[in-house]
Scaffold this motif. Structure first.
Motif, PDB file in Angstrom:
ATOM      1  N   GLU A 175       0.238 -21.210   2.310  1.00 12.90           N
ATOM      2  CA  GLU A 175       0.512 -20.572   1.026  1.00 12.90           C
ATOM      3  C   GLU A 175      -0.708 -19.841   0.477  1.00 12.90           C
ATOM      4  N   GLU A 176      -1.895 -20.272   0.891  1.00 11.65           N
ATOM      5  CA  GLU A 176      -3.112 -19.661   0.394  1.00 11.65           C
ATOM      6  C   GLU A 176      -3.441 -18.343   1.090  1.00 11.65           C
ATOM      7  N   VAL A 177      -2.775 -18.048   2.191  1.00 11.22           N
ATOM      8  CA  VAL A 177      -3.070 -16.802   2.904  1.00 11.22           C
ATOM      9  C   VAL A 177      -1.893 -15.829   2.910  1.00 11.22           C
ATOM     10  N   MET A 178      -0.671 -16.335   2.657  1.00  4.37           N
ATOM     11  CA  MET A 178       0.488 -15.448   2.668  1.00  4.37           C
ATOM     12  C   MET A 178       0.446 -14.497   1.476  1.00  4.37           C
ATOM     13  N   ASN A 179       0.813 -13.248   1.733  1.00  3.46           N
ATOM     14  CA  ASN A 179       0.907 -12.207   0.703  1.00  3.46           C
ATOM     15  C   ASN A 179      -0.421 -11.970  -0.008  1.00  3.46           C
ATOM     16  N   ARG A 180      -1.508 -12.207   0.680  1.00  4.96           N
ATOM     17  CA  ARG A 180      -2.833 -11.929   0.135  1.00  4.96           C
ATOM     18  C   ARG A 180      -3.624 -11.084   1.134  1.00  4.96           C
ATOM     19  N   ASP A 232       0.804  -5.716   5.930  1.00  2.00           N
ATOM     20  CA  ASP A 232       1.328  -4.490   5.336  1.00  2.00           C
ATOM     21  C   ASP A 232       0.203  -3.475   5.161  1.00  2.00           C
ATOM     22  N   LYS A 233       0.468  -2.392   4.472  1.00  2.00           N
ATOM     23  CA  LYS A 233      -0.522  -1.324   4.339  1.00  2.00           C
ATOM     24  C   LYS A 233      -1.734  -1.736   3.514  1.00  2.00           C
ATOM     25  N   LYS A 234      -1.599  -2.840   2.727  1.00  2.00           N
ATOM     26  CA  LYS A 234      -2.725  -3.350   1.947  1.00  2.00           C
ATOM     27  C   LYS A 234      -3.435  -4.500   2.671  1.00  2.00           C
ATOM     28  N   ASN A 235      -3.099  -4.674   3.929  1.00  2.00           N
ATOM     29  CA  ASN A 235      -3.659  -5.753   4.753  1.00  2.00           C
ATOM     30  C   ASN A 235      -3.309  -7.140   4.227  1.00  2.00           C
ATOM     31  N   CYS A 236      -2.162  -7.240   3.548  1.00  2.00           N
ATOM     32  CA  CYS A 236      -1.657  -8.542   3.122  1.00  2.00           C
ATOM     33  C   CYS A 236      -0.769  -9.115   4.220  1.00  2.00           C
ATOM     34  N   LEU A 237      -0.861 -10.412   4.423  1.00  2.00           N
ATOM     35  CA  LEU A 237      -0.065 -11.076   5.449  1.00  2.00           C
ATOM     36  C   LEU A 237       1.383 -11.180   4.984  1.00  2.00           C
TER      37      LEU A 237
END
Length: 283
Positions: A154-159, A190-195
């Motif tokens: 959870e600490e790395v997803m979508n960040r 994604d394009k912002k380098n978020c996982l």
């Protein structure tokens, strides 16, 4: 204490109230303390039956209560590094093995699997080869493993990956370092380098995992990923990439390039550490 144990201690701190209930919660209201006489009791004041009952108590009588209290005190004081690995494992075994001294079993498991992380990630059939370990023990151990992994995930997803790189390495190490067969994971960005996704692509043997560039490209396009990070483990314990690893990585990078998707890195995870293709100049 190794990297696995330090990481797991941090996760168990958050789970302390669930996995180390106080004795009062188990038995209800604590009994009042017996009044203490000012005069010492004569040596023969205890009836023979009471003396025999005390002598018959096993050496570990009260051990569970003391260990739970020790763990909770360490948790409140943020001093969980004072808890030994076998004591942590004992606490987990308490959940599924009632009224039995589990310290010997905890030490046997640690000796066999090498570390607390090795015990938690061991296959169910390997755990159940030990006398006294049944489904309940496996469920208790695997519940902690999964809960801990989800907490780190959870600490790395979508960040953004670059701002949480160390946590990403912790997650990959916890998920893969102790596996006895090779696994190949793909992290999609994604394009912002978020996982945006973390998927197990393939399982292989002790020293080989078949990976097909077209499958990597296909899945990246399905997720609309702009970049990927490859991750696989080396059960041998040596994180250095093999010639086959290097060749496979270059073929995947070339296939991704044709569809404008970047390969940011390829991480090789092992018990002793990790290797980065990007840091080693292999990408």
């Amino acid at each position: 204490m190794g990297q696995d144990e330090q990481w797991l201690l941090a996760q168990l701190d958050a789970l302390a109230r669930d996995f180390a209930p106080s004795v009062a919660a188990e038995t209800g209201r604590a009994p009042a303390a017996a009044p203490v006489s000012e005069d010492p009791a004569p040596e023969d004041s205890h009836p023979p039956a009471a003396k025999k009952a005390a002598a018959d108590k096993p050496h570990y009588h009260g051990h569970r209560q003391r260990l739970r209290e020790k763990f909770l005190a360490a948790s409140r004081a943020e001093a969980l590094d004072t808890i030994a690995d076998y004591e942590l494992l004992e606490l987990l075994l308490f959940l599924a093995i009632p009224q039995k001294d589990v310290k010997p079993l905890a030490k046997q498991l640690l000796a066999h699997f090498g570390s607390l992380g090795g015990v938690l990630t061991a296959r169910p059939e390997a755990l159940m080869s030990f006398p006294g370990i049944k489904d309940g023990v496996v469920v208790a151990l695997k519940t902690v493993q999964v809960a801990s992994l989800l907490m780190v995930r959870e600490e790395v997803m979508n960040r953004p990956i670059l701002s949480s790189w160390n946590r990403l390495l912790d997650y990959c190490h916890a998920a893969m370092a102790h596996r006895d067969i090779e696994q190949f994971r793909i992290l999609f960005l994604d394009k912002k380098n978020c996982l945006i996704a973390d998927e197990l692509q393939q399982r292989g043997t002790v020293d080989h995992t078949p990976v097909y560039p077209r499958e990597v490209v296909k899945r990246a396009l399905e997720l609309s990923a702009c970049a990927v990070i490859l991750v696989h483990n080396h059960p041998s314990g040596d994180p250095q990439p093999s010639p086959a690893d290097i060749d496979m990585t270059r073929r995947i990078a070339e296939a991704l390039r044709h569809v404008d998707i970047s390969l940011h890195d390829h991480l090789v995870i092992a018990r002793t550490g990790y290797a980065s293709f990007k840091a080693d100049g292999l990408l």
